[in-house]
Write a protein that holds these residues in place. Structure first.
Motif, mmCIF file in Angstrom:
data_model
loop_
_atom_site.group_PDB
_atom_site.id
_atom_site.type_symbol
_atom_site.label_atom_id
_atom_site.label_comp_id
_atom_site.label_asym_id
_atom_site.label_seq_id
_atom_site.Cartn_x
_atom_site.Cartn_y
_atom_site.Cartn_z
ATOM 1 N N LYS A 201 5.077 -26.539 -12.583
ATOM 2 C CA LYS A 201 4.386 -27.067 -11.415
ATOM 3 C C LYS A 201 4.540 -26.088 -10.264
ATOM 4 C CE LYS A 201 6.245 -30.765 -9.755
ATOM 5 N NZ LYS A 201 6.655 -32.174 -9.526
ATOM 6 N N VAL A 202 3.440 -25.702 -9.639
ATOM 7 C CA VAL A 202 3.488 -24.762 -8.529
ATOM 8 C C VAL A 202 3.940 -25.491 -7.266
ATOM 9 C CG1 VAL A 202 2.168 -23.188 -7.066
ATOM 10 C CG2 VAL A 202 1.685 -23.318 -9.521
ATOM 11 N N VAL A 203 5.084 -25.066 -6.748
ATOM 12 C CA VAL A 203 5.625 -25.604 -5.503
ATOM 13 C C VAL A 203 6.034 -24.401 -4.655
ATOM 14 C CG1 VAL A 203 7.338 -27.106 -4.434
ATOM 15 C CG2 VAL A 203 6.460 -27.665 -6.713
ATOM 16 N N SER A 204 5.224 -24.063 -3.694
ATOM 17 C CA SER A 204 5.403 -22.789 -2.994
ATOM 18 C C SER A 204 6.558 -22.797 -1.997
ATOM 19 C CB SER A 204 4.102 -22.398 -2.275
ATOM 20 O OG SER A 204 3.727 -23.401 -1.350
ATOM 21 N N GLU A 205 6.899 -23.976 -1.457
ATOM 22 C CA GLU A 205 7.953 -24.041 -0.443
ATOM 23 C C GLU A 205 9.334 -24.213 -1.074
ATOM 24 O OE1 GLU A 205 7.695 -23.503 2.662
ATOM 25 O OE2 GLU A 205 5.518 -23.535 2.964
ATOM 26 N N ASP A 206 10.269 -23.370 -0.641
ATOM 27 C CA ASP A 206 11.620 -23.412 -1.189
ATOM 28 C C ASP A 206 12.281 -24.772 -0.955
ATOM 29 O OD1 ASP A 206 13.896 -21.860 -2.380
ATOM 30 O OD2 ASP A 206 14.842 -22.311 -0.463
ATOM 31 N N GLY A 207 12.155 -25.288 0.250
ATOM 32 C CA GLY A 207 12.766 -26.572 0.560
ATOM 33 C C GLY A 207 12.183 -27.711 -0.252
ATOM 34 N N THR A 208 10.890 -27.647 -0.508
ATOM 35 C CA THR A 208 10.238 -28.692 -1.303
ATOM 36 C C THR A 208 10.708 -28.641 -2.750
ATOM 37 O OG1 THR A 208 8.294 -28.495 0.127
ATOM 38 C CG2 THR A 208 8.011 -29.697 -1.938
ATOM 39 N N ARG A 209 10.899 -27.443 -3.276
ATOM 40 C CA ARG A 209 11.406 -27.324 -4.644
ATOM 41 C C ARG A 209 12.794 -27.953 -4.749
ATOM 42 N NH1 ARG A 209 9.169 -22.176 -4.146
ATOM 43 N NH2 ARG A 209 11.191 -21.166 -3.845
ATOM 44 N N ILE A 210 13.631 -27.694 -3.769
ATOM 45 C CA ILE A 210 14.979 -28.262 -3.801
ATOM 46 C C ILE A 210 14.918 -29.783 -3.710
ATOM 47 C CG2 ILE A 210 17.201 -28.370 -2.599
ATOM 48 C CD1 ILE A 210 16.700 -25.475 -1.703
ATOM 49 N N ALA A 211 14.039 -30.294 -2.868
ATOM 50 C CA ALA A 211 13.889 -31.748 -2.748
ATOM 51 C C ALA A 211 13.435 -32.349 -4.075
ATOM 52 C CB ALA A 211 12.891 -32.076 -1.640
ATOM 53 N N GLU A 212 12.574 -31.657 -4.801
ATOM 54 C CA GLU A 212 12.112 -32.164 -6.100
ATOM 55 C C GLU A 212 13.249 -32.180 -7.117
ATOM 56 O OE1 GLU A 212 8.426 -31.363 -7.708
ATOM 57 O OE2 GLU A 212 7.456 -32.040 -5.864
ATOM 58 N N LEU A 213 14.117 -31.190 -7.048
ATOM 59 C CA LEU A 213 15.291 -31.180 -7.928
ATOM 60 C C LEU A 213 16.242 -32.317 -7.552
ATOM 61 C CD1 LEU A 213 16.966 -29.690 -10.144
ATOM 62 C CD2 LEU A 213 17.976 -28.338 -8.296
ATOM 63 N N GLU A 214 16.433 -32.497 -6.270
ATOM 64 C CA GLU A 214 17.368 -33.515 -5.787
ATOM 65 C C GLU A 214 16.906 -34.922 -6.159
ATOM 66 O OE1 GLU A 214 19.794 -34.389 -1.642
ATOM 67 O OE2 GLU A 214 17.827 -33.421 -1.561
ATOM 68 N N THR A 215 15.609 -35.172 -6.086
ATOM 69 C CA THR A 215 15.080 -36.506 -6.360
ATOM 70 C C THR A 215 14.745 -36.738 -7.832
ATOM 71 O OG1 THR A 215 12.846 -35.720 -5.818
ATOM 72 C CG2 THR A 215 14.130 -36.738 -4.042
ATOM 73 N N GLY A 216 14.850 -35.696 -8.655
ATOM 74 C CA GLY A 216 14.573 -35.846 -10.073
ATOM 75 C C GLY A 216 13.131 -35.602 -10.465
ATOM 76 N N TYR A 217 12.305 -35.129 -9.518
ATOM 77 C CA TYR A 217 10.916 -34.831 -9.855
ATOM 78 C C TYR A 217 10.778 -33.467 -10.521
ATOM 79 C CZ TYR A 217 9.098 -38.944 -7.498
ATOM 80 O OH TYR A 217 8.803 -40.233 -7.161
ATOM 81 N N ALA A 218 11.839 -32.696 -10.548
ATOM 82 C CA ALA A 218 11.868 -31.424 -11.275
ATOM 83 C C ALA A 218 13.229 -31.287 -11.927
ATOM 84 C CB ALA A 218 11.603 -30.249 -10.341
ATOM 85 N N HIS A 219 13.251 -30.714 -13.133
ATOM 86 C CA HIS A 219 14.507 -30.476 -13.850
ATOM 87 C C HIS A 219 15.061 -29.081 -13.567
ATOM 88 C CE1 HIS A 219 12.504 -33.600 -16.436
ATOM 89 N NE2 HIS A 219 13.702 -34.126 -16.302
ATOM 90 N N ILE A 220 14.143 -28.119 -13.336
ATOM 91 C CA ILE A 220 14.529 -26.737 -13.052
ATOM 92 C C ILE A 220 13.655 -26.258 -11.898
ATOM 93 C CG2 ILE A 220 14.643 -24.367 -13.931
ATOM 94 C CD1 ILE A 220 14.930 -25.538 -16.746
ATOM 95 N N ILE A 221 14.247 -25.561 -10.936
ATOM 96 C CA ILE A 221 13.452 -24.943 -9.881
ATOM 97 C C ILE A 221 13.721 -23.445 -9.870
ATOM 98 C CG2 ILE A 221 13.352 -27.042 -8.489
ATOM 99 C CD1 ILE A 221 15.473 -25.817 -6.645
ATOM 100 N N GLU A 222 12.648 -22.688 -9.607
ATOM 101 C CA GLU A 222 12.739 -21.227 -9.669
ATOM 102 C C GLU A 222 11.718 -20.623 -8.714
ATOM 103 O OE1 GLU A 222 11.930 -17.204 -10.566
ATOM 104 O OE2 GLU A 222 10.426 -18.753 -10.919
#
Length: 554
Positions: free
Chosen positions: A268-289
Motif C-alpha cells: 500500500k502506497v503511504v507517502s507520509e512517514d508519520g502516517t506509515r507509523i500510525a498504520e503500524l501502530e493501529t494494526g492497519y499495516a504489518h510492515i512499514i518501509e
C-alpha cells in the motif's frame, strides 16, 4: 524555495468528499456496482478475480489476521517487468513473482533456485542443470528453451533492456537438452552467478515474452505487456494493481518449492512517514518501509512492533549531470563536494545511522578498498576551485529528489550550504516514476538518489553506474564518460585473478573520487517497522524485502 511536482495529495481527500456527498444524496439506493479501472491497470490474465479499485475493502478493522500481509511503503513500482526496470520497488515486487536461476542467501553465498546445479566447463563456458516440473502461473512449463528466451530478450537490442548490462558479457546461450543450458561468455567472467541471482534476471514465461514482443512489433515500448501482466514461477502472483495506490500479490498455490505461509501481500502506497507509523501502530499495516531515522525512537517505543535494522550494500549520493554546464568542469564538481559536510548529513538527517562513504562501494562489496581517500569537507578549498573555474560569483541550478523525507532534507541542506559558494539552488520534488524517467533522459542538473550493489560485487556497483555505455536508464545518471575509467571497468569485469582484480577496482575507486561525478554520502541502514505478529521476516543487504517465509500470528 521548494517546488512540488506531480503531487496529488489534495486530490484524494477531494474525491472522498465527493463520494460522501453522493452517498448522502442517494441514501435510498443500494447495491451500486463497482467501476473497473482502465484495462492497463488489470493484473495478469490468470488473476483469480477481476481487478477493481475497491478490491479488499472488506478487510477487517485494524488490518486483520486473515493471511493478508499489509506492507505500507513509500512509492509504487513503475513496472512489474524485471527486465525493463532498475528501481528497488520493482525488484522487491518482482523477486516474489519471479524466480531466478540462482539466488543469494543471507550471507551473500550463491544457492540453487531454478538451476539445481552448475559447473564450469572451461574459462568461458558454464553448464546449468535446470529444475524439472516447474510451472509458470499461466500453466506453461519452465525448461531450457524458456531460460534461453529470457536471456535472449535481455540481450536483444530491440528491447533495449536497461538490465542488459547484467548479462552483456554472454556471447552464446545453447540448449543442450530440455533441462540443460550452456552459457558461453565473451571472456572469463567470475561474477556471472552473482549477476544471474539479480532480480533483473527474473525468469518470465515464454508466452509472456511472446505477448510483449507482439506489442513491441506493433510499435509499443518493450515491457508494454509484461509490465502490467507479470507471469512467473515465484512464491506469489499478481492479484490486483491500482497503480499509485495498492499492489496485491496472491499466494501461488502451484509453486514448485515451499509454499507461502500467507494468502497474500498487499503493498500500500503511504507517502507520509508519520502516517506509515500510525498504520503500524493501529494494526492497519504489518510492515512499514522505510522508517525515517528521525522516527526510530517512535517506532522503538511501540508496544506491538519493533524496528528491523539491516546493514546495506547501498550508497546514498548527490549526483551531478556531467553533460550540463557547469558540472562538466571537474573543479566545480569537486568544489561542490567539498562544500557539503557529509558528517553533518549523517548525524543531522540520518540520526547517525549508516556509515560514511569513502567512495561508491560499501564495505561488504567484493572489491571495496578501505584505503581510498575521500574528498574531505573544506570550504576554503572549495571557494578556491570555484574561482579557478570562473564561478567565483556562483551560478543558479536545480536539485531534484523524489518524495522521500531524508532526500528532501538533503536537498534543503545542499541548498543552504551552497549559498556559501554563491550557488543558488532550486529544489524540485518529483513523483517516483517521473523522477526515474527524467533523470534517465538527462534532464536534471543535480539530484539525490541511491544505488544498491545487489550482486555484492564491484562490477555491478561500478560498471552500471559509471561506464559510459550505461549512460541514462541503465544506471549512469551522472552521465560519467571517461576513457581511463571505462578501461578500468572493462578490465575489472574480465579479470579472474582476485588480486589483480582488487588492484583494478582500487584504482577505479580512486579515479571516481578524482572525477567526483557524485558526492558519496553514506551506506545506509535499511530501517523497517515490523509488527510483532509477523514471523520470519528479514531484509537482504541488497534491500530486497524477504516475504517468502513470512507468517502472521493471531
Amino acid at each position: 524555495m521548494l517546488t512540488i511536482r506531480t503531487r496529488l495529495r489534495w486530490f484524494i481527500p477531494l474525491v472522498l468528499m465527493m463520494i460522501l456527498l453522493a452517498v448522502s444524496a442517494c441514501s435510498e439506493s443500494r447495491g451500486t456496482t463497482e467501476e473497473k479501472p482502465p484495462e492497463e491497470n488489470k493484473g495478469s490474465t490468470n488473476s483469480p478475480d477481476p481487478v477493481t479499485e475497491d478490491k479488499g475493502k472488506d478487510q477487517p478493522e485494524g488490518g486483520g489476521d486473515t493471511g493478508d500481509l499489509i506492507v505500507a511503503w513509500l512509492s509504487d513500482p513503475p513496472s512489474l517487468d524485471p527486465h525493463m526496470s532498475t528501481d528497488q520497488q520493482t525488484s522487491i515486487a518482482s523477486s516474489h513473482i519471479y524466480d531466478t536461476l540462482v539466488k543469494h542467501d543471507k550471507d551473500l553465498n550463491i544457492q540453487p533456485r531454478l538451476a539445481e546445479s552448475w559447473k564450469v566447463l572451461d574459462d568461458v563456458t558454464w553448464e546449468f542443470k535446470l529444475r524439472q516440473g516447474v510451472k509458470f502461473t499461466d500453466g506453461s512449463a519452465f525448461n531450457a528453451e524458456v531460460a534461453k528466451a529470457n536471456l535472449d530478450r535481455l540481450l536483444d537490442p530491440k528491447t533495449a533492456s536497461p538490465r542488459a548490462s547484467l548479462v552483456n558479457m554472454i556471447k552464446e546461450v545453447t540448449v543442450v537438452d530440455e533441462y540443460t543450458l550452456q552459457i558461453v561468455t565473451d571472456y572469463p567472467y567470475s561474477p556471472l552467478l552473482a549477476h544471474l541471482a539479480h532480480p533483473g534476471v527474473g525468469i518470465v514465461s515464454a508466452e509472456g515474452i511472446k505477448q510483449d514482443y507482439e506489442k513491441l512489433n506493433a510499435g509499443e515500448k518493450a515491457g508494454a505487456w509484461l509490465s502490467r501482466n507479470p507471469v512467473g514461477t515465484g512464491t506469489f502472483k499478481l492479484d490486483s494493481w491500482n497503480p499509485g495506490q495498492e499492489l496485491k500479490l496472491a499466494k501461488n498455490n502451484d509453486h514448485w518449492g515451499d509454499k507461502a505461509q500467507i494468502d497474500s501481500v498487499t503493498f500500500k502506497v503511504v507517502s507520509e512517514d508519520g502516517t506509515r507509523i500510525a498504520e503500524l501502530e493501529t494494526g492497519y499495516a504489518h510492515i512499514i518501509e522505510p522508517v525515517s531515522p528521525s522516527s526510530i525512537k517512535r517506532v522503538e517505543g511501540l508496544d506491538g512492533a519493533y524496528l528491523n535494522r539491516q546493514a546495506s550494500l547501498s550508497l546514498s549520493y548527490i549526483g551531478f549531470n556531467m553533460e550540463k554546464e557547469p558540472f562538466n568542469d571537474v573543479r566545480v564538481r569537486q568544489a561542490l563536494s567539498m562544500a557539503i559536510n557529509k558528517d553533518e548529513v549523517i548525524s543531522g538527517i540520518y540520526e547517525g545511522t549508516g556509515i560514511p562513504a569513502l567512495g561508491p562501494l560499501a564495505p561488504d562489496v567484493n572489491g571495496y578498498d578501505p584505503s581510498v581517500k575521500p574528498i574531505e569537507y573544506n570550504l576554503d578549498k572549495a571557494k578556491e576551485l570555484m574561482k579557478e573555474a570562473g564561478f567565483e560569483n556562483g551560478f543558479s541550478t536545480t536539485i531534484w529528489t523524489n518524495d522521500n523525507q531524508e532526500r528532501i532534507k538533503i536537498a534543503e541542506y545542499v541548498q543552504a550550504k551552497l549559498k556559501e559558494l554563491n550557488v543558488d539552488v532550486k529544489i524540485e520534488v518529483m513523483e517516483w516514476g517521473a523522477y526515474l524517467a527524467q533523470t534517465a533522459e538527462g534532464k536534471h542538473d543535480m539530484f539525490v538518489l541511491g544505488w544498491s550493489t545487489v550482486t555484492a560485487d564491484a562490477d555491478y556497483g561500478l560498471y552500471l553506474v559509471f561506464h559510459s555505455a550505461n549512460a541514462g536508464e541503465p544506471g549512469n545518471r551522472t552521465y560519467t564518460k571517461d576513457a581511463e575509467l571505462d578501461k578500468l571497468l572493462d578490465d575489472g569485469r574480465k579479470e579472474n585473478d582476485p588480486e589483480k582484480r582488487k588492484a583494478i577496482y582500487k584504482r577505479a575507486q580512486e579515479k571516481l573520487v578524482e572525477l567526483a561525478p557524485m558526492l558519496y554520502i553514506h551506506h545506509q541502514e535499511y530501517l523497517d517497522g515490523v509488527s510483532k505478529k509477523v514471523k520470519g521476516y528479514w531484509r537482504h543487504p541488497s534491500g530486497i524485502m524477504q516475504l517468502h517465509d513470512v507468517s502472521i500470528e493471531p
